[in-house]
Scaffold this motif. Structure first.
Motif, PDB file in Angstrom:
ATOM      1  N   ASN A   1       0.838  -1.191   0.000  1.00 46.13           N
ATOM      2  CA  ASN A   1       0.000   0.000   0.000  1.00 46.13           C
ATOM      3  C   ASN A   1       0.871   1.237   0.000  1.00 46.13           C
ATOM      4  N   ALA A   2       0.450   2.252  -0.719  1.00 41.40           N
ATOM      5  CA  ALA A   2       1.217   3.487  -0.784  1.00 41.40           C
ATOM      6  C   ALA A   2       1.269   4.179   0.566  1.00 41.40           C
ATOM      7  N   ASP A   3       0.210   4.040   1.371  1.00 46.59           N
ATOM      8  CA  ASP A   3       0.208   4.676   2.687  1.00 46.59           C
ATOM      9  C   ASP A   3       1.304   4.101   3.576  1.00 46.59           C
ATOM     10  N   VAL A   4       1.515   2.808   3.498  1.00 44.16           N
ATOM     11  CA  VAL A   4       2.577   2.187   4.289  1.00 44.16           C
ATOM     12  C   VAL A   4       3.938   2.723   3.850  1.00 44.16           C
ATOM     13  N   VAL A   5       4.146   2.849   2.549  1.00 45.66           N
ATOM     14  CA  VAL A   5       5.407   3.373   2.036  1.00 45.66           C
ATOM     15  C   VAL A   5       5.617   4.811   2.509  1.00 45.66           C
ATOM     16  N   ALA A   6       4.536   5.609   2.510  1.00 43.90           N
ATOM     17  CA  ALA A   6       4.656   7.004   2.933  1.00 43.90           C
ATOM     18  C   ALA A   6       5.071   7.101   4.392  1.00 43.90           C
ATOM     19  N   VAL A   7       4.453   6.282   5.254  1.00 41.22           N
ATOM     20  CA  VAL A   7       4.790   6.312   6.681  1.00 41.22           C
ATOM     21  C   VAL A   7       6.230   5.871   6.898  1.00 41.22           C
ATOM     22  N   GLU A   8       6.631   4.786   6.240  1.00 38.30           N
ATOM     23  CA  GLU A   8       7.990   4.288   6.405  1.00 38.30           C
ATOM     24  C   GLU A   8       9.014   5.285   5.853  1.00 38.30           C
ATOM     25  N   ALA A   9       8.706   5.930   4.729  1.00 45.39           N
ATOM     26  CA  ALA A   9       9.622   6.918   4.168  1.00 45.39           C
ATOM     27  C   ALA A   9       9.764   8.119   5.091  1.00 45.39           C
ATOM     28  N   ARG A  10       8.644   8.543   5.695  1.00 52.29           N
ATOM     29  CA  ARG A  10       8.710   9.661   6.633  1.00 52.29           C
ATOM     30  C   ARG A  10       9.544   9.293   7.855  1.00 52.29           C
ATOM     31  N   LYS A  11       9.412   8.075   8.347  1.00 57.02           N
ATOM     32  CA  LYS A  11      10.212   7.647   9.489  1.00 57.02           C
ATOM     33  C   LYS A  11      11.694   7.586   9.128  1.00 57.02           C
ATOM     34  N   HIS A  12      11.964   7.133   7.921  1.00 54.67           N
ATOM     35  CA  HIS A  12      13.360   7.112   7.480  1.00 54.67           C
ATOM     36  C   HIS A  12      13.922   8.509   7.360  1.00 54.67           C
ATOM     37  N   GLN A  13      13.070   9.458   6.971  1.00 55.96           N
ATOM     38  CA  GLN A  13      13.511  10.840   6.802  1.00 55.96           C
ATOM     39  C   GLN A  13      13.853  11.479   8.143  1.00 55.96           C
ATOM     40  N   THR A  14      13.084  11.141   9.180  1.00 54.93           N
ATOM     41  CA  THR A  14      13.271  11.775  10.484  1.00 54.93           C
ATOM     42  C   THR A  14      14.110  10.938  11.434  1.00 54.93           C
ATOM     43  N   ALA A  15      14.476   9.718  11.019  1.00 51.98           N
ATOM     44  CA  ALA A  15      15.243   8.849  11.918  1.00 51.98           C
ATOM     45  C   ALA A  15      16.657   9.393  12.097  1.00 51.98           C
ATOM     46  N   ALA A  16      17.214   9.159  13.262  1.00 54.08           N
ATOM     47  CA  ALA A  16      18.558   9.651  13.567  1.00 54.08           C
ATOM     48  C   ALA A  16      19.629   8.646  13.213  1.00 54.08           C
ATOM     49  N   GLY A  17      19.219   7.413  12.893  1.00 54.53           N
ATOM     50  CA  GLY A  17      20.212   6.368  12.691  1.00 54.53           C
ATOM     51  C   GLY A  17      20.712   6.241  11.284  1.00 54.53           C
ATOM     52  N   GLY A  18      20.181   6.923  10.277  1.00 50.37           N
ATOM     53  CA  GLY A  18      20.656   6.813   8.909  1.00 50.37           C
ATOM     54  C   GLY A  18      19.657   6.112   8.026  1.00 50.37           C
ATOM     55  N   ALA A  19      20.137   5.605   6.887  1.00 50.59           N
ATOM     56  CA  ALA A  19      19.253   5.075   5.852  1.00 50.59           C
ATOM     57  C   ALA A  19      19.088   3.570   5.989  1.00 50.59           C
ATOM     58  N   GLY A  20      17.953   3.103   5.517  1.00 49.49           N
ATOM     59  CA  GLY A  20      17.722   1.679   5.366  1.00 49.49           C
ATOM     60  C   GLY A  20      17.338   0.949   6.626  1.00 49.49           C
ATOM     61  N   GLN A  21      16.828   1.644   7.676  1.00 52.50           N
ATOM     62  CA  GLN A  21      16.454   0.955   8.898  1.00 52.50           C
ATOM     63  C   GLN A  21      15.070   0.346   8.769  1.00 52.50           C
ATOM     64  N   ARG A  22      14.928  -0.858   9.312  1.00 53.06           N
ATOM     65  CA  ARG A  22      13.625  -1.517   9.286  1.00 53.06           C
ATOM     66  C   ARG A  22      12.781  -1.069  10.477  1.00 53.06           C
ATOM     67  N   HIS A  23      13.400  -0.830  11.639  1.00 56.86           N
ATOM     68  CA  HIS A  23      12.708  -0.398  12.834  1.00 56.86           C
ATOM     69  C   HIS A  23      13.020   1.058  13.089  1.00 56.86           C
ATOM     70  N   HIS A  24      12.026   1.790  13.561  1.00 57.85           N
ATOM     71  CA  HIS A  24      12.182   3.219  13.800  1.00 57.85           C
ATOM     72  C   HIS A  24      11.694   3.546  15.192  1.00 57.85           C
TER      73      HIS A  24
END
Length: 564
Positions: A470-493
């Motif tokens: 679902n596109a909504d899931v991708v949007a949420v995960e992309a936003r978490k990746h954008q604001t995460a402090a640990g860098g790119a490609g994290q599965r858990h946020h």
């Protein structure tokens, strides 16, 4: 092999010390007695005797060859006799079947300068050395260049502007020799040098500047109006060299500079992602050349330029726009035609006119003062430069057109449509069907407009990891990746960093799918029945009841003491 000077010295020494006769000297040194007498007469050997054509095979045809060479005096430069042509005519017209190419070539090499001298023509062209004043003059020229771009080995053009006094030069690479590249090269050079020559700049008869070379006066030109406007803006004069090879020596500095720079800084063939990247490298090479010393100069190029830079005319406050302005109409395929190349624009501008600024290496499209898109300019006539993002709103309503869309081909080639996008598209079509699954992908592609490419790809990877399409899931995960402090490609946020709680996005819709292959890995199948609201019907206060049901209800209530 001894030189004649050494031979004469040995003969004279043997004659002086040993007193040998002419015959003895000739026998000792293996020469003719005439040579011995010459050595005894003078220490300086006589010049070699000039070759005299005796009665040989070519003598009967000498007059015919001379006539051909004299005819060349008035013939066009590119239609004069070659040795091969002279030999062919001698065979065809005079039956000279015994002559060889070497014999004719030796005779022509001797006679042609003599015939030119008889006609009053100079045997050799004489050049006069020139001295240039600081900041007064510069020279401009284009040179051909090959570059390895992502599309393959491409022929480009090296623009060179060289100051005559110091030899300081500025080089830039362009895809064409168009007027846009010509003007843009000047602007870059003036900016790099920090000023403009005060006297003039020397040019060939480039079409970017000259419309017509007027006959009767080789210095008069009809200039392009835009070029005149450019010169007026930067306040300098132009000097045009003689047409053809006759005027090449008049700007000999830049003629040699293009080849020197190409041999020293562009060998082997440069391999770059774009011409902009290559021009950054050339700017560094120009500054590195400040340490070199031109032949005959005591100071380096950089030291000479430090003197010359103070003499240059200052730059104007306003920067001249080198691009050519156009107003094409957007066709029904959301494309505009610019110099026989089609470029895409957002589909909402179909049947409207837009403003285009065509520069040397890019095409900028405006709607009024709003920039719509910036394309890299294509030099291949008949080609198309399409961006998939421009068609997304249309593809929402026509999802079946996406698999065969022409804009999808360059998107895959340049890496904007990755294998991760392909995997999500396949999963979405499997889960929702072709049309609905493609719409989910289009919603994901729309995320690229306000999020970085890396964030969206990370969101796609996270969604695929949990089995979501679902596109909504991708949007949420992309936003978490954008604001995460640990860098790119994290599965858990992190959700609450203080509590140390981590959360993973789960698609409840896909969790209820009947297809076991689509169920999220690690979660059991939800076999519970769907919820029902039947029992809530008892709470309705306005129900239609029968008389029997009313009597029964009153009796029950009376027994509980609820009715008086």
């Amino acid at each position: 092999m001894r030189s004649r000077v050494v031979l004469f010295e040995q003969i004279r020494r043997d004659s002086r010390i040993e007193g040998l006769s002419v015959r003895a000297l000739a026998k000792r040194h293996h020469v003719h007695r005439r040579t011995v007498r010459q050595a005894l007469a003078s220490a300086t050997p006589p010049p070699p005797a000039r070759r005299v054509w005796k009665r040989t095979k070519i003598t009967p045809f000498a007059a015919a060859i001379d006539d051909m060479l004299r005819a060349d005096l008035t013939a066009p430069r590119k239609q004069r006799h070659t040795v091969v042509r002279i030999l062919d005519r001698l065979v065809d017209e005079h039956g000279a079947t015994d002559l060889t190419y070497g014999t004719v070539r030796a005779y022509v090499a001797q006679r042609r300068p003599e015939i030119n001298a008889e006609a009053g023509r100079p045997v050799a062209e004489v050049f006069i050395a020139q001295t240039h004043q600081p900041g007064a003059e510069a020279e401009v020229d284009f040179a051909e260049l090959w570059v390895d771009l992502p599309a393959g080995r491409t022929k480009c053009y090296l623009f060179t502007l060289r100051l005559c006094f110091s030899g300081r030069a500025v080089h830039r690479v362009f895809a064409t020799q168009s007027q846009e590249a010509f003007l843009e090269g000047h602007i870059d050079a003036f900016t790099e040098l920090g000023g403009i020559p005060v006297k003039h700049i020397k040019y060939d008869n480039l079409k970017s500047a000259v419309t017509t070379v007027l006959f009767g006066n080789n210095r008069r030109r009809t200039e392009n109006d835009r070029w005149v406007l450019f010169r007026s803006h930067y306040q300098f004069d132009s000097f045009y060299c003689m047409p053809g090879v006759d005027g090449a020596h008049e700007k000999g500095g830049v003629e040699g500079e293009g080849g020197r720079f190409r041999r020293n800084h562009l060998v082997p063939v440069p391999k770059v992602a774009s011409l902009a990247e290559l021009n950054v490298r050339l700017a560094k090479a120009d500054r590195a050349d400040d340490h070199r010393r031109i032949s005959g100069q005591v100071r380096t190029v950089g030291d000479m330029f430090a003197i010359e830079q103070q003499m240059l005319h200052p730059l104007p406050v306003e920067v001249f726009e080198p691009g050519l302005t156009m107003n094409p109409r957007v066709d029904r395929h959301a494309r505009i035609m610019v110099r026989n190349v089609q470029y895409s624009v957002p589909a909402r501008f179909i049947n409207r006119r837009v403003r285009v600024i065509l520069r040397s290496n890019e095409v900028i499209v405006f709607d009024g003062r709003t920039q719509l898109v910036r394309h890299e300019r294509s030099s291949r006539k008949g080609s198309q430069v399409l961006v998939l993002d421009h068609y997304l709103e249309v593809l929402r309503f026509k999802p079946g057109a996406l698999p065969g869309a022409t804009a999808l081909v360059p998107a895959r080639a340049n890496g904007s449509f990755t294998t991760v996008h392909e995997a999500f598209w396949a999963a979405a079509r499997k889960a929702h069907g072709d049309a609905a699954g493609t719409r989910e992908l289009i919603e994901v592609l729309l995320l690229h407009r306000h999020m970085t490419h890396a964030d969206v790809v990370a969101g796609l990877q996270a969604a695929l990891t949990v089995g979501a399409s679902n596109a909504d899931v991708v949007a949420v995960e992309a936003r978490k990746h954008q604001t995460a402090a640990g860098g790119a490609g994290q599965r858990h946020h992190p959700v609450d960093q203080n509590a140390g709680v981590e959360q993973r996005v789960v698609s409840l819709t896909e969790r209820r799918l009947a297809d076991p292959a689509a169920v999220i890995a690690g979660l059991p199948t939800d076999s519970r029945p769907l919820p029902s609201v039947a029992e809530y019907d008892e709470l309705l206060i306005r129900r239609r009841i029968t008389p029997t049901e009313t009597t029964t209800t009153i009796d029950v209530a009376a027994q509980k003491g609820n009715v008086s």
